[in-house]
Motif scaffolding. Structure first.
Motif, mmCIF file in Angstrom:
data_model
loop_
_atom_site.group_PDB
_atom_site.id
_atom_site.type_symbol
_atom_site.label_atom_id
_atom_site.label_comp_id
_atom_site.label_asym_id
_atom_site.label_seq_id
_atom_site.Cartn_x
_atom_site.Cartn_y
_atom_site.Cartn_z
ATOM 1 N N LYS A 134 -3.611 -5.997 -8.362
ATOM 2 C CA LYS A 134 -3.445 -6.275 -6.976
ATOM 3 C C LYS A 134 -2.772 -5.813 -6.025
ATOM 4 O O LYS A 134 -3.108 -6.261 -4.787
ATOM 5 C CB LYS A 134 -4.254 -7.882 -6.481
ATOM 6 N N ASN A 135 -1.403 -5.409 -6.501
ATOM 7 C CA ASN A 135 -0.529 -4.662 -5.974
ATOM 8 C C ASN A 135 0.151 -5.889 -4.812
ATOM 9 O O ASN A 135 0.020 -5.281 -3.687
ATOM 10 C CB ASN A 135 -0.682 -3.493 -5.079
ATOM 11 N N SER A 172 1.272 -1.314 -0.042
ATOM 12 C CA SER A 172 -0.314 -0.103 0.227
ATOM 13 C C SER A 172 0.725 1.090 0.189
ATOM 14 O O SER A 172 1.792 1.164 -0.005
ATOM 15 C CB SER A 172 -1.513 -0.103 1.181
ATOM 16 N N GLY A 173 0.107 2.195 -0.380
ATOM 17 C CA GLY A 173 0.721 3.832 -0.602
ATOM 18 C C GLY A 173 1.733 4.256 -1.558
ATOM 19 O O GLY A 173 1.584 5.167 -1.697
ATOM 20 N N ARG A 174 1.774 2.620 -2.382
ATOM 21 C CA ARG A 174 2.728 2.799 -4.055
ATOM 22 C C ARG A 174 2.296 2.300 -4.280
ATOM 23 O O ARG A 174 2.198 0.157 -4.329
ATOM 24 C CB ARG A 174 3.568 3.842 -3.707
ATOM 25 N N THR A 175 2.096 1.983 -6.106
ATOM 26 C CA THR A 175 1.895 0.634 -6.718
ATOM 27 C C THR A 175 3.084 0.118 -7.365
ATOM 28 O O THR A 175 4.163 0.819 -6.489
ATOM 29 C CB THR A 175 1.314 1.133 -7.570
ATOM 30 N N ILE A 176 3.393 -1.095 -7.398
ATOM 31 C CA ILE A 176 4.631 -1.935 -6.958
ATOM 32 C C ILE A 176 5.144 -2.679 -8.151
ATOM 33 O O ILE A 176 6.072 -2.907 -8.561
ATOM 34 C CB ILE A 176 4.657 -3.159 -5.830
ATOM 35 N N SER A 177 4.710 -1.904 -9.352
ATOM 36 C CA SER A 177 4.792 -2.430 -10.249
ATOM 37 C C SER A 177 6.115 -2.361 -11.020
ATOM 38 O O SER A 177 6.363 -2.537 -11.998
ATOM 39 C CB SER A 177 3.637 -1.460 -11.648
ATOM 40 N N SER A 178 6.777 -1.421 -10.596
ATOM 41 C CA SER A 178 7.918 -0.456 -10.775
ATOM 42 C C SER A 178 8.821 -1.148 -9.900
ATOM 43 O O SER A 178 9.927 -0.724 -10.360
ATOM 44 C CB SER A 178 7.829 0.828 -11.212
ATOM 45 N N TYR A 179 8.329 -1.984 -8.996
ATOM 46 C CA TYR A 179 9.906 -2.813 -8.384
ATOM 47 C C TYR A 179 9.542 -3.743 -8.516
ATOM 48 O O TYR A 179 9.049 -4.643 -8.531
ATOM 49 C CB TYR A 179 9.191 -2.694 -6.597
ATOM 50 N N ASN A 180 11.170 -4.183 -8.173
ATOM 51 C CA ASN A 180 11.171 -5.389 -7.958
ATOM 52 C C ASN A 180 11.310 -5.736 -7.049
ATOM 53 O O ASN A 180 11.220 -5.210 -5.644
ATOM 54 C CB ASN A 180 12.990 -5.880 -7.994
#
Length: 127
Positions: A76-77, A25-33
């Motif tokens: 779904k993050n 939560s807080g930010r989308t993790i789509s750009s995170y490994n």
């Protein structure tokens, strides 16, 4: 800022399965490994698995290869760790972590690479 919350841990007999979830939560993790680590009592935190932001690549520690599967659902993050054929030596607190670096392959197995961490979920495997 990203908040990560793990769930799905518990007590299971050897040979059983568990599926851990890591809800962000807080930010989308789509750009995170994303990575999964574990820490047993008296031991250092160790790498378990990692998945690239696009899911194009997955990495596993040798002890879990063929038994664990890391995945993610960016819609779904959430990231997941499916654990099959569990062994007593898999007993540990499992942590998920998020890495925003552009170089996924560099130090993916080092805790210092990751920017955000969850609080952990206990996995206990009985013999």
């Amino acid at each position: 800022q990203v908040q990560l919350v793990e769930s799905g841990g518990g007590l299971v007999q050897a040979g059983g399965s568990l599926r851990l979830s890591c809800a962000a939560s807080g930010r989308t993790i789509s750009s995170y490994n994303m990575g999964w680590f574990r820490q047993a009592p008296g031991k250092e935190r160790e790498f378990v698995a990692a998945i690239m932001w696009s899911a194009a690549n997955r990495m596993y520690a040798d002890p879990v290869k063929g038994r664990f599967t890391i995945s993610r659902d960016n819609a779904k993050n959430t990231a997941y760790l499916q654990m099959n054929s569990l062994k007593p030596e898999d007993t540990a607190v499992y942590y998920c972590a998020a890495d925003f670096s552009v170089d996924y392959y560099r130090d993916y197995d080092r805790p210092s690479k990751y920017d955000y961490w969850g609080q952990g979920t206990q996995v206990t495997v009985s013999s």
